[in-house]
Design an enzyme around this catalytic site. Structure first.
Site, PDB file in Angstrom:
ATOM      1  CB  SER A 149      -7.390 -11.915 -31.715  1.00  0.00           C
ATOM      2  OG  SER A 149      -6.537 -11.062 -32.209  1.00  0.00           O
ATOM      3  CE1 TYR A 188      -2.217 -13.809 -29.935  1.00  0.00           C
ATOM      4  CE2 TYR A 188      -3.649 -12.918 -31.649  1.00  0.00           C
ATOM      5  CZ  TYR A 188      -3.295 -13.029 -30.186  1.00  0.00           C
ATOM      6  OH  TYR A 188      -3.703 -12.197 -29.283  1.00  0.00           O
TER       7      TYR A 188
END
Length: 252
Positions: A142, A157
């Site tokens: 990501s 995250y």
């Protein structure tokens, strides 16, 4: 025919990656966890184009189930493709979660850890005996783990995705004697079902994200799926140990 495993392929980036890989002539074993209808849609789309796909259930957050999943993969390989190995693994399954650092709970942290880092780590380990020499692995990381993508609320995250990028490099090093290439892809803001369909629920955030993107729009799952297919295929034959940002130039 080569065969790829794509986890979390009932929607979004995983679905697109499975379809794009199949378009290039590979068979696909795709996984789903709650969205069986979406997985069936992926299989139907692949079959309409003349491809071959099998959908299997998998909870990436429960590593105790991985030996049984490996057995299911072995059975699918034997029954559908008459072979005992597969060639490509795409670790995509996951979920999004936003919480400011001060409000992040241990339960949130542990769930993210199980699904986004521990899951891909031990699933890859479990499947390694079935992965053919000369194959390829792509981990979906990501942009939240890179300087260009830092956004408040994604400390946990982004930490897990950053760990996945580091794992990618170690796997590339350790598996290179077998000719196995390992890379990660870091998508930018992409129109998926992540975080309970956040983009459908909050469409007002899209123009701002598009304005921060050099190419002037939100990413689509196909933008990332095509990159995944290129990396696992022959086009990526001389690329390994890389994290490739697929973001249209976010914060460029």
């Amino acid at each position: 025919m080569s065969v790829a495993i794509v986890t979390g392929a009932s929607s979004g980036i995983g679905q697109s990656a499975a379809i794009e890989i199949a378009k290039r002539g590979a068979g696909v074993i795709l996984t789903y966890q709650g969205n069986e209808a979406g997985a069936r849609d992926t299989v139907t789309t692949i079959e309409k184009d003349g491809g071959v796909a099998v959908a299997l259930p998998l909870d990436i957050g429960r590593s105790a189930t991985f030996p049984a999943f490996r057995d299911a993969v072995a059975a699918a390989l034997r029954d559908t493709w008459q072979r005992d190995t597969f060639d490509h693994l795409v670790n995509n399954a996951g979920f999004g979660h936003m919480a400011m650092f001060a409000e992040t709970t241990e339960d949130d942290f542990d769930r993210l850890l199980r699904v986004l880092l521990k899951g891909p780590y031990f699933l890859t380990q479990a499947l390694l005996p079935l992965l053919a020499d000369g194959g390829a692995i792509v981990n979906i990381a990501s942009g939240s783990a890179s300087l260009s993508g830092l956004t408040p609320g994604y400390s946990a995250y982004g930490t897990m995705k950053g760990g996945l990028v580091t794992l990618t490099r170690y796997l590339a090093k350790e598996l290179s004697p077998r000719g196995i290439r390992v890379n990660s892809i870091s998508p930018g803001s992409t129109r998926t079902r992540i975080a309970d369909n956040a983009f459908e629920r909050f469409p007002e955030v899209i123009p701002g994200l598009a304005a921060k993107t050099a190419l002037g729009r939100l990413g689509e799952p196909e933008d990332v799926g095509i990159a995944v297919a290129a990396l696992v295929g022959g086009d990526g034959r001389w690329i390994t140990a890389q994290d490739i940002e697929v973001s249209g130039g976010f914060n460029l």
